[in-house]
Design a protein around this motif. Structure first.
Motif, mmCIF file in Angstrom:
data_model
loop_
_atom_site.group_PDB
_atom_site.id
_atom_site.type_symbol
_atom_site.label_atom_id
_atom_site.label_comp_id
_atom_site.label_asym_id
_atom_site.label_seq_id
_atom_site.Cartn_x
_atom_site.Cartn_y
_atom_site.Cartn_z
ATOM 1 N N GLN A 1 0.806 -1.209 0.000
ATOM 2 C CA GLN A 1 0.000 0.000 0.000
ATOM 3 C C GLN A 1 0.846 1.268 0.000
ATOM 4 O O GLN A 1 0.383 2.322 -0.427
ATOM 5 C CB GLN A 1 -0.946 -0.012 1.202
ATOM 6 N N LEU A 2 2.084 1.158 0.449
ATOM 7 C CA LEU A 2 2.992 2.308 0.436
ATOM 8 C C LEU A 2 3.761 2.404 -0.883
ATOM 9 O O LEU A 2 4.607 3.286 -1.045
ATOM 10 C CB LEU A 2 3.969 2.209 1.610
ATOM 11 N N GLY A 3 3.455 1.500 -1.810
ATOM 12 C CA GLY A 3 4.128 1.522 -3.107
ATOM 13 C C GLY A 3 5.514 0.931 -3.077
ATOM 14 O O GLY A 3 6.292 1.108 -4.021
ATOM 15 N N GLN A 4 5.838 0.181 -2.042
ATOM 16 C CA GLN A 4 7.159 -0.437 -1.882
ATOM 17 C C GLN A 4 7.041 -1.900 -2.310
ATOM 18 O O GLN A 4 7.067 -2.828 -1.493
ATOM 19 C CB GLN A 4 7.611 -0.298 -0.424
ATOM 20 N N TYR A 5 6.932 -2.102 -3.618
ATOM 21 C CA TYR A 5 6.539 -3.407 -4.134
ATOM 22 C C TYR A 5 7.628 -4.461 -3.996
ATOM 23 O O TYR A 5 7.326 -5.627 -3.712
ATOM 24 C CB TYR A 5 6.089 -3.260 -5.591
ATOM 25 N N GLU A 6 8.867 -4.086 -4.184
ATOM 26 C CA GLU A 6 9.943 -5.068 -4.036
ATOM 27 C C GLU A 6 10.044 -5.539 -2.586
ATOM 28 O O GLU A 6 10.229 -6.732 -2.319
ATOM 29 C CB GLU A 6 11.272 -4.473 -4.503
#
Length: 430
Positions: A148-153
């Motif tokens: 949800q924070l856009g920290q996909y890795e």
């Protein structure tokens, strides 16, 4: 209909909020329930937990379990007061055991995620992992917060760790979701089928069926989407997520009367914003303005309570305000949300709000961020196509609009017809 926007926003509805199932020390850790059990059964469970804390007022686990149960109740009732009660119970648990309190740390992560406070959810998930690094469930909350924070890795690393510890339905479902976000629908479907086979609880099976239905719909296979939803509802007839999935499948096959009935049942089971908005937009597309406005009125009331509680706006609230309220207010909500949460669906909602407010150059930048992972979302593509058209780039507009309709011809009851009309007008322009 509203498929990928709903499916992708499941990060809020089914993963970050519902991803916390039972106790983190449970032998099966069923951490991805689709939707709550009946309100009666859920109420009985909470009352039993209240009785337990009366008997054991200094037991931190009992207080944590009560708090977790309140989080689960709140996510299915949209009751802001239940979140406050959950926090009170969890703070009591932490007061009794301030450190190495796995149950309370885990539940606080769930509570913060439910309130869309994802940075706080990340902090609590890390505490839970530090307390018990070999317990899989906290890695699920960790992965959800990172997503949800856009920290996909980072999210994918947490999912891999979770799967290494226990390759169960919960970890497989999250791996499927990660693949879906990156546009690999085939792998996402394979992983979700494995999650279904590994499911150990009715909630896990319902969750997997819901996602398999959505994945099929995203691939343009409405018949399979309907079969998956019906298979799930045969076992869990009041599951709100499955009812919504079947509603969308019925709408895709042209059975809008049944779609209305299923959406209505979903709202009755769990009056959550995405179901209210889905039903309202469907009713509006059918020309039932009074019925549509009734759903929108409930949404507005929920938004008032959300604002009073200080909870950040979710995607559905932003899109609703942009389409049915004040676009400038929608931009304010979206800009606040995207500062805290760089998730693809939030970027898309921000893009649409900006477009509706006439800020198309800024909207395009946000729309590009929403599609940067290659997420298969017809709604995201429609939004960007409309933005391109407003900026005068009809070639790019036509490309995005055609891709949206090819991906899912009935992606939204209002916007899919608008996409076809936009293409027709582009073709008629000299």
């Amino acid at each position: 209909m509203r498929s990928a926007a709903i499916t992708i926003a499941l990060g809020v509805v089914m993963f970050t909020v519902g991803a916390v199932g039972l106790s983190p020390s449970s032998s099966s850790t069923p951490d991805i329930p689709s939707s709550a059990p009946s309100s009666t059964g859920q109420g009985r469970g909470i009352e039993a937990l209240r009785e337990r804390v009366k008997r054991l007022p200094r037991d931190p686990v009992s207080w944590a379990d009560l708090g977790m149960a309140m989080v689960r109740q709140a996510r299915t009732t949209a009751d802001q007061a239940a979140y406050a009660q959950a926090e009170t119970a969890l703070r009591r648990s932490l007061a009794l055991r301030p450190t190495e309190n796995l149950h309370a740390e885990f539940a606080m992560g769930a509570l913060c995620a439910a309130r869309h406070q994802f940075r706080d959810a990340l902090t609590w998930a890390r505490k839970a992992v530090a307390t018990s690094p070999l317990t899989p469930a906290p890695y699920g909350v960790l992965a959800d917060a990172h997503t949800q924070l856009g920290q996909y890795e980072e999210a994918e690393e947490a999912i891999q760790k979770m799967a290494d510890l226990r390759p169960d339905s919960s970890s497989l479902a999250r791996a499927s979701y990660a693949a879906e976000l990156r546009g690999d629908t085939r792998r996402a479907t394979t992983l979700m089928e494995r999650a279904l086979r590994a499911a150990g609880t009715p909630d896990e099976r319902a969750f997997a069926r819901t996602h398999l239905s959505s994945l099929a719909l995203e691939s343009g296979d409405a018949a399979t989407a309907l079969r998956q939803a019906q298979a799930g509802l045969a076992v869990a007839p009041r599951d709100a997520g499955l009812l919504e999935a079947r509603a969308r499948a019925h709408a895709a096959t042209g059975n809008r009367e049944q779609a209305v009935a299923d959406y209505t049942a979903a709202v009755s089971a769990a009056p959550l914003p995405q179901y209210l908005l889905g039903l309202g937009d469907l009713q509006q597309s059918l020309g039932h303005q009074d019925l549509a406005q009734a759903q929108y009125a409930v949404l507005r009331a929920q938004e008032t309570l959300r604002q009073a509680a200080g909870t950040p706006a979710d995607v559905d609230a932003i899109l609703f305000e942009a389409d049915h309220g004040n676009p400038r207010q929608a931009v304010t909500m979206a800009e606040s949300a995207v500062r805290e949460r760089q998730f693809v669906a939030v970027h898309d909602a921000c893009a649409w709000a900006m477009h509706r407010a006439g800020r198309d150059q800024e909207a395009l930048a946000e729309s590009d961020k929403a599609l940067a992972l290659g997420t298969p979302s017809a709604l995201f593509l429609y939004h960007r196509g409309a933005i391109h058209r407003a900026l005068g780039d009809t070639t790019a507009a036509r490309r995005d609009l055609e891709r949206a309709l090819a991906l899912e011809p009935t992606f939204h009851p209002l916007h899919a017809p608008a996409a076809r009309e936009a293409i027709r007008r582009i073709d008629e322009t000299p």
